[in-house]
Structure formats: C-alpha cells, structure tokens
Write a protein that holds these residues in place. Structure first.
Motif, PDB file in Angstrom:
ATOM      1  N   ARG A 388     -56.477 -71.030 -87.099  1.00  0.00           N
ATOM      2  CA  ARG A 388     -55.230 -71.265 -86.364  1.00  0.00           C
ATOM      3  C   ARG A 388     -55.263 -70.619 -84.978  1.00  0.00           C
ATOM      4  O   ARG A 388     -54.485 -71.006 -84.098  1.00  0.00           O
ATOM      5  N   LEU A 389     -56.152 -69.657 -84.799  1.00  0.00           N
ATOM      6  CA  LEU A 389     -56.298 -69.034 -83.475  1.00  0.00           C
ATOM      7  C   LEU A 389     -57.209 -69.847 -82.568  1.00  0.00           C
ATOM      8  O   LEU A 389     -57.398 -69.488 -81.399  1.00  0.00           O
ATOM      9  N   GLY A 390     -57.800 -70.913 -83.104  1.00  0.00           N
ATOM     10  CA  GLY A 390     -58.705 -71.744 -82.315  1.00  0.00           C
ATOM     11  C   GLY A 390     -60.165 -71.393 -82.493  1.00  0.00           C
ATOM     12  O   GLY A 390     -61.016 -71.844 -81.722  1.00  0.00           O
ATOM     13  N   ILE A 391     -60.483 -70.589 -83.510  1.00  0.00           N
ATOM     14  CA  ILE A 391     -61.856 -70.178 -83.790  1.00  0.00           C
ATOM     15  C   ILE A 391     -62.354 -70.943 -85.008  1.00  0.00           C
ATOM     16  O   ILE A 391     -61.718 -70.924 -86.068  1.00  0.00           O
ATOM     17  N   ASP A 392     -63.474 -71.619 -84.870  1.00  0.00           N
ATOM     18  CA  ASP A 392     -64.063 -72.328 -86.003  1.00  0.00           C
ATOM     19  C   ASP A 392     -64.557 -71.298 -87.005  1.00  0.00           C
ATOM     20  O   ASP A 392     -65.360 -70.421 -86.665  1.00  0.00           O
ATOM     21  N   ALA A 393     -64.086 -71.378 -88.249  1.00  0.00           N
ATOM     22  CA  ALA A 393     -64.425 -70.374 -89.266  1.00  0.00           C
ATOM     23  C   ALA A 393     -64.826 -71.065 -90.568  1.00  0.00           C
ATOM     24  O   ALA A 393     -64.069 -71.063 -91.541  1.00  0.00           O
ATOM     25  N   PRO A 394     -66.028 -71.651 -90.607  1.00  0.00           N
ATOM     26  CA  PRO A 394     -66.473 -72.306 -91.842  1.00  0.00           C
ATOM     27  C   PRO A 394     -66.706 -71.287 -92.946  1.00  0.00           C
ATOM     28  O   PRO A 394     -67.229 -70.194 -92.705  1.00  0.00           O
ATOM     29  N   VAL A 395     -66.321 -71.630 -94.168  1.00  0.00           N
ATOM     30  CA  VAL A 395     -66.447 -70.731 -95.307  1.00  0.00           C
ATOM     31  C   VAL A 395     -67.672 -71.139 -96.129  1.00  0.00           C
ATOM     32  O   VAL A 395     -67.862 -72.321 -96.429  1.00  0.00           O
ATOM     33  N   GLU A 396     -68.486 -70.156 -96.503  1.00  0.00           N
ATOM     34  CA  GLU A 396     -69.713 -70.432 -97.234  1.00  0.00           C
ATOM     35  C   GLU A 396     -69.806 -69.528 -98.459  1.00  0.00           C
ATOM     36  O   GLU A 396     -69.625 -68.315 -98.350  1.00  0.00           O
ATOM     37  N   ALA A 397     -70.112 -70.117 -99.617  1.00  0.00           N
ATOM     38  CA  ALA A 397     -70.388 -69.351-100.829  1.00  0.00           C
ATOM     39  C   ALA A 397     -71.861 -68.982-100.850  1.00  0.00           C
ATOM     40  O   ALA A 397     -72.728 -69.814-100.581  1.00  0.00           O
ATOM     41  N   THR A 398     -72.160 -67.720-101.158  1.00  0.00           N
ATOM     42  CA  THR A 398     -73.547 -67.275-101.116  1.00  0.00           C
ATOM     43  C   THR A 398     -73.726 -66.078-102.046  1.00  0.00           C
ATOM     44  O   THR A 398     -72.992 -65.928-103.015  1.00  0.00           O
ATOM     45  N   THR A 399     -74.684 -65.223-101.739  1.00  0.00           N
ATOM     46  CA  THR A 399     -74.954 -64.032-102.544  1.00  0.00           C
ATOM     47  C   THR A 399     -74.786 -62.784-101.678  1.00  0.00           C
ATOM     48  O   THR A 399     -74.786 -62.860-100.447  1.00  0.00           O
ATOM     49  N   PHE A 400     -74.697 -61.630-102.329  1.00  0.00           N
ATOM     50  CA  PHE A 400     -74.604 -60.385-101.572  1.00  0.00           C
ATOM     51  C   PHE A 400     -75.858 -60.149-100.730  1.00  0.00           C
ATOM     52  O   PHE A 400     -75.783 -59.621 -99.625  1.00  0.00           O
ATOM     53  N   GLU A 401     -77.008 -60.525-101.266  1.00  0.00           N
ATOM     54  CA  GLU A 401     -78.249 -60.345-100.528  1.00  0.00           C
ATOM     55  C   GLU A 401     -78.230 -61.133 -99.225  1.00  0.00           C
ATOM     56  O   GLU A 401     -78.624 -60.626 -98.165  1.00  0.00           O
ATOM     57  N   VAL A 402     -77.770 -62.382 -99.280  1.00  0.00           N
ATOM     58  CA  VAL A 402     -77.690 -63.202 -98.070  1.00  0.00           C
ATOM     59  C   VAL A 402     -76.637 -62.657 -97.110  1.00  0.00           C
ATOM     60  O   VAL A 402     -76.819 -62.666 -95.889  1.00  0.00           O
ATOM     61  N   MET A 403     -75.529 -62.152 -97.657  1.00  0.00           N
ATOM     62  CA  MET A 403     -74.503 -61.550 -96.795  1.00  0.00           C
ATOM     63  C   MET A 403     -75.082 -60.394 -95.988  1.00  0.00           C
ATOM     64  O   MET A 403     -74.799 -60.250 -94.790  1.00  0.00           O
ATOM     65  N   LEU A 404     -75.926 -59.575 -96.618  1.00  0.00           N
ATOM     66  CA  LEU A 404     -76.578 -58.488 -95.892  1.00  0.00           C
ATOM     67  C   LEU A 404     -77.569 -59.028 -94.862  1.00  0.00           C
ATOM     68  O   LEU A 404     -77.639 -58.526 -93.731  1.00  0.00           O
ATOM     69  N   GLN A 405     -78.314 -60.042 -95.231  1.00  0.00           N
ATOM     70  CA  GLN A 405     -79.295 -60.609 -94.316  1.00  0.00           C
ATOM     71  C   GLN A 405     -78.643 -61.210 -93.072  1.00  0.00           C
ATOM     72  O   GLN A 405     -79.209 -61.185 -91.978  1.00  0.00           O
ATOM     73  N   ARG A 406     -77.412 -61.717 -93.218  1.00  0.00           N
ATOM     74  CA  ARG A 406     -76.742 -62.408 -92.109  1.00  0.00           C
ATOM     75  C   ARG A 406     -75.653 -61.546 -91.460  1.00  0.00           C
ATOM     76  O   ARG A 406     -74.767 -62.064 -90.793  1.00  0.00           O
ATOM     77  N   GLN A 407     -75.734 -60.217 -91.630  1.00  0.00           N
ATOM     78  CA  GLN A 407     -74.664 -59.352 -91.151  1.00  0.00           C
ATOM     79  C   GLN A 407     -74.526 -59.344 -89.631  1.00  0.00           C
ATOM     80  O   GLN A 407     -73.486 -58.958 -89.099  1.00  0.00           O
ATOM     81  N   ARG A 408     -75.538 -59.793 -88.894  1.00  0.00           N
ATOM     82  CA  ARG A 408     -75.456 -59.823 -87.437  1.00  0.00           C
ATOM     83  C   ARG A 408     -74.880 -61.126 -86.907  1.00  0.00           C
ATOM     84  O   ARG A 408     -74.571 -61.223 -85.715  1.00  0.00           O
ATOM     85  N   GLU A 409     -74.736 -62.128 -87.766  1.00  0.00           N
ATOM     86  CA  GLU A 409     -74.327 -63.444 -87.289  1.00  0.00           C
ATOM     87  C   GLU A 409     -73.103 -64.020 -87.987  1.00  0.00           C
ATOM     88  O   GLU A 409     -72.544 -65.025 -87.535  1.00  0.00           O
ATOM     89  N   ALA A 410     -72.681 -63.405 -89.085  1.00  0.00           N
ATOM     90  CA  ALA A 410     -71.566 -63.958 -89.852  1.00  0.00           C
ATOM     91  C   ALA A 410     -70.681 -62.830 -90.359  1.00  0.00           C
ATOM     92  O   ALA A 410     -71.121 -61.687 -90.522  1.00  0.00           O
ATOM     93  N   ALA A 411     -69.427 -63.151 -90.599  1.00  0.00           N
ATOM     94  CA  ALA A 411     -68.499 -62.221 -91.246  1.00  0.00           C
ATOM     95  C   ALA A 411     -68.584 -62.427 -92.753  1.00  0.00           C
ATOM     96  O   ALA A 411     -68.811 -63.548 -93.214  1.00  0.00           O
TER      97      ALA A 411
END
Length: 529
Positions: A388-411
């Motif tokens: 709603r703020l105008g920021i594209d925020a796609p939601v992705e289901a994944t694993t904790f390991e991938v969340m750590l791997q992508r900590q520099r590029e994704a929330a």
C-alpha cells in the motif's frame, strides 16, 4: 541473547503412539490414569546437547542447570545450593553444588562437569549456537569437587541468567568429538526425565527419572510427536492422537468451552518481526525503514491474524520486561507520514502508484518458513501493508536456511525474544559486532553506534539505575532508526486435555516447546483422580 530466530526448539518425547492415539480418550490404561501424556510438537530439535545450544534457558526436562526459574521467572537454586552471587567488582561468580546429586546413570555430579560444560560452549571447535551468550566469560575453574568459579572479562549484571544451562557429564565425552557425540541423541542428565527413545523425524519418548533429586515425576511417560504443519497438528489433536499441542490462536479457538479440554493462553516475550536487509539499496536508508514501520498496522494483525492473542511490538524489549520497557518507544500507524518519508528519500510513486528511484523499482521480497501458518499470515499482512506504500513486496515460502542465505537481499519473518533481561533480548540481535556473523545473530546486518553504546553500557554496568537509563536510551535510539519491523509479541495458545493438576502460568520466551510451554513444570503435575 536468548534467541532462536529460526525454528522453535522443542524437546520431543516418543514412545508407543498407541498410548495416546488409539482412541479419543487417550487409549491405554496409563493414559487414562494420567500417568502418560502425548504432546504434538511443532518442530524437532537438532540435538539434545546443552553445549550445542539445547534449552539454554533451562526447563530442559533431561537436564538441570545451576539455577532454574519459578513461575514468576525468579531464579531459584537447582544444581547449586543457592543462586550464585558475584564478587564486589562483578568479575567472579561462585556456585556451590548441591551435595549428592547424581546423573541418571548413577554417577555423581562434580564441579568438573560444570567446568567441562561451559568451557565446551566457549571452545572454538564446538559448533555451539549459544557461544555468543557467554562473551563475557573468561574462564571457569573448580577449586574443589563442589565449588565452581566463573571469571568474567568485564562486569555482566545478568550473568546468573546464563547459569540455567543444563550440565552434562564430562566422562560421556572422553575421546569423543562434542559435535558428533552419541550423547547428542542419547543424553545423560540430572533432570526429572530420561530419553528412552528418539526416532528422528517422528517422535521421542521420555521416561520418569525415579531417582530425581527433586522427586520422581507423577507423569511417568512423555511422548512428543513431531508435526511441523499447524493444520496437521490441529487435525491430529481433533482426532484424539494428542493430549496437548500448541496451535495458532484461530485454530486453538475451536476448543473454547469444549468439555474435557482446556484452552490455555500464555503471555510471552516471543516476537515475530520482519528483519529488513540494511544493505539493500531500498532499505539501506533509515527513512525507508522508518516509513515501513509507520505503514504497518500492527493492531489489525493482532485483531485478525492473532484473534486478539498478542501485543504490538516496536523493539525486542517486551512489555513483560516491565522494569525495562520504554512506553514511548513505539510506532504509530501513520501511512501519510510513511509516504512523506519515502518521497523524501527519493522513492516516488508513478502513475500506477508503484515507487521507484533513478529507474530502480522499490521492491522488497518477504520470506517466511513454509510450514508455519502464523508466520505465513503475518508475512501476507505485512506485505499487503508495504504494498500500500507503493513498494512491491512479493511473499515467498521457503526455509530458515534460505532466509539466512538471502539476508542481504530480502526481508524475512523471524522470531525470538525472552522475558529475562533486556541484554539477552537485544544484544546479539542488534549490536553491530554481530553483523555478518553466521547463524541467528543480527540477521538484518543492523549498525547504529548509538544503539551499540547503550547496549554496551547496559551490559557492563552493575548499577540498576544506570542500566535502566541505558535501555531507555537504546529503545529511543532504535525506534528513531529501526532495523526491523517488529510486529507483535505473541500470546502462546495451547489445547490441553483436562486430566492433570499442577499447571502454573509462566511468561514464555521464544523457545517454548516442551521446555517453556504450558508444560514447563510437567514434572510437578499430578493426574486428576
């Protein structure tokens, strides 16, 4: 910091499923008499070794620490005769062991077992997830068989909180690598239960330690079945397979006012929050991070996703840490101010409402661990508010390991928090010294020198007034320059067959499997007549 931002670590107990799931009333005779219990667990521990990070805040069922916590979270003696105290300068803490305590294999507890436990956590060759909790610890020694001395590098007021860590027998690791020892899945402890069986990926069985120094438990068999999916756990609870389980509030509410069951809602310091990648061009700007915090409607999430079972969060300091919680350190819901800050930062909306800067679209992927229904709903709600703020925020289901791997590029939607001390709740999560380190520390790579200074002062001071001022300063500095979108503090909700007495409510940390859940004092439950 007592944080497991990844999976909830749950001690599971296995046995014969026939004990608890042959019929809705619990099956066999021991179940009907309440001498056994079957618990549906949301996740499975990687190991059962306290050195590697299992149940560091106590209530470990198989182990005891030097101290434990009562229902009000006050430290009480466990393996120590008294709660250990510090020298006048705060640099030496001394513990005297309870006399005659034995491990479940019959060997006598020695101060050398305590020394081995804590030195092993600090050993660089040990893959311990809790080594950062003991940063202040310089050395551990045993002047005699019943005395342990902890020497610190600097004063550390909440050090006694760390002494709830379970103690292991030194001899079990003779000639064995701690990281791969058989002990890790077949442990020996001083606790009220022993591990009878662990079928990984399925279940584990605990049996009462009849020689327990605190008295043999009345509940003789604890079977915990591992079921990661919330909906599957709810279905199996409804089918009569479990005597108790943890469920998201909306699923748990199906048992409200149902005969033979109790719906238990425990307060907690367990937060869910969106870690914002501080090195992503969009969220590297503090104005953008503040805008996202102002654009998220936390109360709406509590009302809808949590069915009212929670409180808004702004920092990792829970309202249940009442002596330390700063009432004014909050984020109001203000989408108009959020839009103004985004404009100021150069991320302006086009005709389609989508924001960009210098031709780069404003985009922030939102990740969550796939089996977790609650995190999924929070991720969707948060992403909707961000969009709603105008920021594209796609939601992705994944694993904790991938969340750590992508900590520099994704929330990512993380969890953590404890109600013991602001240091353990915040230090490793937000201090810059942990930015870029592996594991569940400072996953957003947050850096703020004012925050660092306040956290350092609060950690090192022995003066309560100085510590309170430091944590007030920390919370104000953090909310002016946030590195996360802390969303909510959960109330943990459980469904429990009404077959036992002795339950006591306790404010829970993030780690709330068998160890800190409604059954935190299971060894003191008694079956109803």
């Amino acid at each position: 910091m007592r944080v497991r931002h990844g999976p909830k670590i749950v001690l599971a107990a296995v046995g014969l499923l026939v004990v608890g799931c042959t019929s809705p009333d619990g099956g066999g005779g021991s179940a009907r008499t309440g001498e056994s219990i079957v618990i549906g667990a949301g996740s499975e521990p990687e190991n059962l070794n306290p050195i590697l990070g299992y149940a560091p805040d106590g209530a470990a069922k198989v182990f005891d620490g030097l101290v434990a916590r009562d229902a009000k979270l006050q430290l009480v003696p466990a393996l120590a005769e008294q709660v250990p105290t510090a020298s006048a300068d705060g640099l030496v803490w001394t513990a005297k062991l309870r006399e005659g305590t034995r491990f479940s294999d019959g060997t006598t507890l020695s101060a050398q077992d305590v020394v081995f436990t804590f030195k092993s956590v600090l050993d660089p060759g040990t893959n311990s997830t809790i080594a950062s909790r003991l940063d202040a610890l310089a050395d551990v020694t045993a002047p005699d068989d019943r005395t342990v001395e902890f020497r610190l590098r600097h004063p550390y007021a909440p050090f006694a909180q760390q002494l709830a860590l379970g103690v292991v027998p030194r001899k079990a690791f003779d000639g064995v690598d701690v990281n791969s020892a058989p002990f890790n899945s077949a442990p020996i402890g001083t606790g009220p239960y022993t591990v009878a069986e662990w079928r990984k990926g399925d279940r584990m069985v605990l049996k009462a330690n009849e020689s327990y120094w605190g008295g043999a438990p009345a509940v003789k068999t604890v079977t915990v079945v591992f079921v990661a999916d919330d909906n599957a756990r709810a279905t199996r609870m409804a089918a009569g397979e479990f005597d108790g389980t943890v469920l998201p509030p909306k699923l748990a509410n199906a048992y409200r006012d149902r005969d033979g069951y109790r719906l238990v809602r425990n307060p907690s310091a367990d937060y869910r929050g969106l870690g914002l990648p501080s090195e992503l061009p969009l969220t590297s700007d503090p104005r953008v991070r503040l805008a996202i915090n102002l654009g998220v409607d936390r109360q709406a999430m509590i009302d809808t996703v949590l069915a009212g079972a929670g409180k808004p969060a702004a920092t990792p300091i829970s309202p249940h840490l009442a002596d330390w919680y700063e009432q004014g350190a909050v984020f109001r819901h203000d989408p108009a101010e959020a839009a103004r800050l985004l404009d100021e930062a150069g991320w302006r909306a086009g005709a389609d409402g989508k924001r960009s800067r210098d031709g780069q679209a404003a985009r922030l992927p939102v990740l969550y661990p796939a089996p977790d229904v609650l995190r999924k709903e929070l991720a969707l709600a948060t992403a909707s508010d961000i969009a709603r703020l105008g920021i594209d925020a796609p939601v992705e289901a994944t694993t904790f390991e991938v969340m750590l791997q992508r900590q520099r590029e994704a929330a990512s939607v993380w969890g953590g928090g404890d109600p013991y001390d602001p240091d353990t709740a915040a230090y490793t999560l937000l201090h810059s010294r942990y930015a870029g380190q592996s594991g569940y520390v400072n996953m957003s790579l947050y850096r703020n020198p004012t925050v660092d200074a306040a956290l350092d002062t609060g950690r090192r001071s022995l003066d309560t007034a100085t510590r309170k001022q430091a944590y007030a300063d920390f919370q104000r500095a953090y909310t002016a320059d946030p590195g996360w979108v802390f969303l909510v503090f959960l109330d943990h909700t459980y469904v429990l067959r009404d077959r036992w007495t002795g339950q006591e409510q306790q404010v829970e940390p993030h780690d709330h499997g068998l160890v800190h859940a409604v059954w935190w004092n299971l060894e003191r439950w008694t079956p109803k007549p």
